[in-house]
Design a protein around this motif. Sequence first.
Motif, PDB file in Angstrom:
ATOM      1  N   PRO A 183       0.819  -1.239  -0.085  1.00 51.68           N
ATOM      2  CA  PRO A 183      -0.025  -0.075   0.022  1.00 51.68           C
ATOM      3  C   PRO A 183       0.676   1.315  -0.063  1.00 51.68           C
ATOM      4  N   VAL A 184       2.074   1.144   0.405  1.00 51.58           N
ATOM      5  CA  VAL A 184       2.916   2.234   0.435  1.00 51.58           C
ATOM      6  C   VAL A 184       4.282   2.146  -0.449  1.00 51.58           C
ATOM      7  N   ARG A 185       4.525   3.072  -1.082  1.00 45.39           N
ATOM      8  CA  ARG A 185       5.805   2.952  -1.834  1.00 45.39           C
ATOM      9  C   ARG A 185       6.440   4.268  -1.768  1.00 45.39           C
ATOM     10  N   ASP A 186       7.854   4.324  -1.581  1.00 45.65           N
ATOM     11  CA  ASP A 186       8.453   5.394  -1.582  1.00 45.65           C
ATOM     12  C   ASP A 186       9.762   5.165  -2.628  1.00 45.65           C
ATOM     13  N   LEU A 209      11.026  -0.393 -15.263  1.00 50.47           N
ATOM     14  CA  LEU A 209      10.598   0.506 -14.170  1.00 50.47           C
ATOM     15  C   LEU A 209      11.125   2.013 -13.979  1.00 50.47           C
ATOM     16  N   PHE A 210      12.455   2.036 -14.555  1.00 46.98           N
ATOM     17  CA  PHE A 210      12.863   3.283 -14.312  1.00 46.98           C
ATOM     18  C   PHE A 210      12.149   4.370 -15.178  1.00 46.98           C
ATOM     19  N   TRP A 211      11.648   4.111 -16.314  1.00 45.78           N
ATOM     20  CA  TRP A 211      11.214   4.999 -17.248  1.00 45.78           C
ATOM     21  C   TRP A 211       9.672   5.248 -16.541  1.00 45.78           C
ATOM     22  N   ARG A 212       9.055   4.178 -16.110  1.00 48.86           N
ATOM     23  CA  ARG A 212       7.759   4.320 -15.091  1.00 48.86           C
ATOM     24  C   ARG A 212       7.801   5.478 -14.414  1.00 48.86           C
ATOM     25  N   LEU A 213       8.888   5.420 -13.393  1.00 51.27           N
ATOM     26  CA  LEU A 213       8.779   6.324 -12.390  1.00 51.27           C
ATOM     27  C   LEU A 213       9.405   7.551 -12.929  1.00 51.27           C
ATOM     28  N   ALA A 214      10.158   7.648 -14.092  1.00 50.30           N
ATOM     29  CA  ALA A 214      10.504   8.884 -14.505  1.00 50.30           C
ATOM     30  C   ALA A 214       9.422   9.754 -15.463  1.00 50.30           C
ATOM     31  N   GLU A 215       8.312   9.070 -15.601  1.00 47.43           N
ATOM     32  CA  GLU A 215       7.294   9.743 -16.237  1.00 47.43           C
ATOM     33  C   GLU A 215       6.905  11.057 -15.514  1.00 47.43           C
ATOM     34  N   ASP A 216       6.248  12.131 -16.094  1.00 48.18           N
ATOM     35  CA  ASP A 216       5.853  13.096 -15.364  1.00 48.18           C
ATOM     36  C   ASP A 216       4.609  12.839 -14.602  1.00 48.18           C
ATOM     37  N   GLY A 217       4.422  13.725 -13.412  1.00 50.09           N
ATOM     38  CA  GLY A 217       3.170  13.590 -12.808  1.00 50.09           C
ATOM     39  C   GLY A 217       3.096  12.281 -11.622  1.00 50.09           C
ATOM     40  N   ASN A 218       4.105  11.897 -11.652  1.00 49.89           N
ATOM     41  CA  ASN A 218       4.127  10.707 -10.439  1.00 49.89           C
ATOM     42  C   ASN A 218       4.562  11.363  -9.188  1.00 49.89           C
ATOM     43  N   ALA A 219       4.084  10.839  -8.122  1.00 48.82           N
ATOM     44  CA  ALA A 219       4.182  11.394  -6.639  1.00 48.82           C
ATOM     45  C   ALA A 219       5.726  11.011  -6.251  1.00 48.82           C
ATOM     46  N   VAL A 220       6.063  10.184  -6.854  1.00 48.17           N
ATOM     47  CA  VAL A 220       7.568  10.025  -6.236  1.00 48.17           C
ATOM     48  C   VAL A 220       8.323  10.278  -7.566  1.00 48.17           C
ATOM     49  N   ARG A 221       9.698  11.067  -7.371  1.00 53.45           N
ATOM     50  CA  ARG A 221      10.410  11.409  -8.001  1.00 53.45           C
ATOM     51  C   ARG A 221      11.787  10.625  -7.997  1.00 53.45           C
ATOM     52  N   PRO A 222      12.354  10.342  -9.170  1.00 56.10           N
ATOM     53  CA  PRO A 222      13.687   9.546  -9.267  1.00 56.10           C
ATOM     54  C   PRO A 222      14.835  10.323  -8.483  1.00 56.10           C
ATOM     55  N   ASP A 223      15.567   9.664  -7.945  1.00 53.88           N
ATOM     56  CA  ASP A 223      16.863  10.367  -7.153  1.00 53.88           C
ATOM     57  C   ASP A 223      18.057   9.882  -7.867  1.00 53.88           C
TER      58      ASP A 223
END
Length: 648
Positions: A183-186, A209-223
């Motif tokens: 239920p929680v993902r950081d 997964l990386f590109w999925r995270l890198a998409e704009d509008g995600n609550a979590v930002r890649p670091d």
Amino acid sequence: MHPPSRLLVLLHAGAVHPPSFRVLLKLHAHHLVSGLLSSHSTSPFIDRLVAAFAHSDPASPRPLLHALAILASLPSPPDSAFPYNAAFRALSLCPHQHLVDRHCLPLYRALLHSGSARPDHLTFPFLIKACARLQYRSYGAAVLGHVQKLGFSADVFVVNAAMHFWSVRGPMAFARRLFDESPVRDVVSWNTLIGGYVRSGLPREALELFWRLAEDGNAVRPDEVTVIGAVSGCAQMGDLELGKRLHEFVDNKGVRCTVRLMNAVMDMYVKCGSLELANSVFERISNRTAVSWTTMIVGHARLGMMEDARMLFDEMPERDVFPWNALMAGYVQNKQGKEAIALFHEMQKSKVDPNEITMVNLLSACSQLGALEMGMWVHHYIDRHKLHLSVALGTSLVDMYAKCGNIKKAICVFNEIPVQNALTWTSMICGLANHGHADEAIEYFQRMIDLGLQPDEITFIGVLSACCHAGLVEAGRQFFSLMHAKYHLERKMKHYSCMIDLLGRAGHLDEAEQLVNAMPMDPDAVVWGALFFACRMHGNITLGEKAAMKLVELDPSDSGIYVLLANMYAEANMRKKADKVRVMMRHLGVEKVPGCSCIELNGVVHEFIVKDKSHLDTNAIYDCLHEITLQMRHIANLIDISESGSHI
DNA sequence: GTAGGGTTAG
């Protein structure tokens, strides 16, 4: 008051600042532990002391052992999980596998049975990470069961640790399921999963997964950790264009440009084949670490630029064991075994301790040079210094003994090492084959299959060459088709040349020729050479000529083939053709290329080329050589006489 | 408190 007792009082009062506290712990550890146990310290103080030990130098086992000793000998168990958590943290970072194995579970049991203390949300991240390093996976699974029972399944730190556990121990699918169902993902959840895919050799999943995270509008930002994972995955794929895109991503998306990230980018450029881009990154790093330098050493070594690699090595401000190993591995990969051994001697003079990877490289160098004495010394060194006998190290030992001529010792070591894998078995099979023990080689192959290990291309080179040495044509045919039909392995040049040699020697020249024609790649000199040899042996002049012409085509400067061709004609009583070849040879001015051989004496490797007079003991060597030649002639005469005698 | 860069075998 006795100094350590006074120290205890000061520490009790909280009057010592953390840095000094750490130094004092180091200096008076034993007194403190004994003093503490005989006094009536309060629980918070014990907690602080255990934590301080556990948080000090993670590389050294001593503070951890002090912390564990205190916990084990307290008159009454601590009433909070805090000191246990600190110990678990130290265990999760401890580089000494045996300590983790010995203490992890007893400590957890002690916590569960302490009465008042209960595992809390800080316990599990560390405990699970320590479990990921245990030999027995079922303990980790049991702990994860407790996590559920005690209701920590929704704590993001605990879930991330559990994902880390599965991504290290496998199956990766379990980590993925936790990720999908959590239920929680950081950002750490994403990074753990991406890192897990990279570690498991699944870079495509990582990048997806990386590109999925890198998409704009995600609550979590890649670091920057996310990008390190993506870049490492890209390095595995060897995709330079993708690598450049990821590098641009760093500049455009405001990811922190840390040294670690730049090191990963450099490594990616090296693995994708662009030393120039790696170097341009390297030039721009202001605070280079040992990792940055080592990456550049590896980059140059991969391209055979060993002098540049050495210059980088010399330029480095500080060298840990990694650059030494990297440079040594470079020498080994570029077949410069002598330089690798020389570097090891240099290393011994420096303050850096070799590790098992150093030994793996060193043994490879010995195998290349046939340096048995040095190899045995390395074996002894490993025993004496109790270096961890990893599979790789065990395999290197087996291979060294086999390549240096002592197959019995190779078998002995093979049976003694704790773990064998497909590479170890392959090494043994090839060793047996090269020593002419064809039946044993095939027997070992069968045992390896029975154990469920996967043979690969090199395993089949082993069994095929065994068949070749023993003239086992039918077995060879079977292995040759088996590797393709059953194991779906690509048949490389070496397999074809082996098979053609086998068929040719046995007189199946037509079949050999058909195989040459059916090869999916252009046959190399070894293939034509094997065919030529077979033709000469069985008197097939037409096919022999064809093979010889191909050999001349491949390397016109190789004088050897002209001589062999002339010999073949001469043997077939074709004098005119033989003379023609000799004339041609003179016209073309081909000369013999000097060969090089080496010999190890008292651990020193000496190299010689033809007519070499550069050695210090050259006179003695040539005297000895002369003596041996005379003796051999004498023996040859005796054999000649006895053989002609038997013919009469 | 959790994740992350460099060296290894046939």
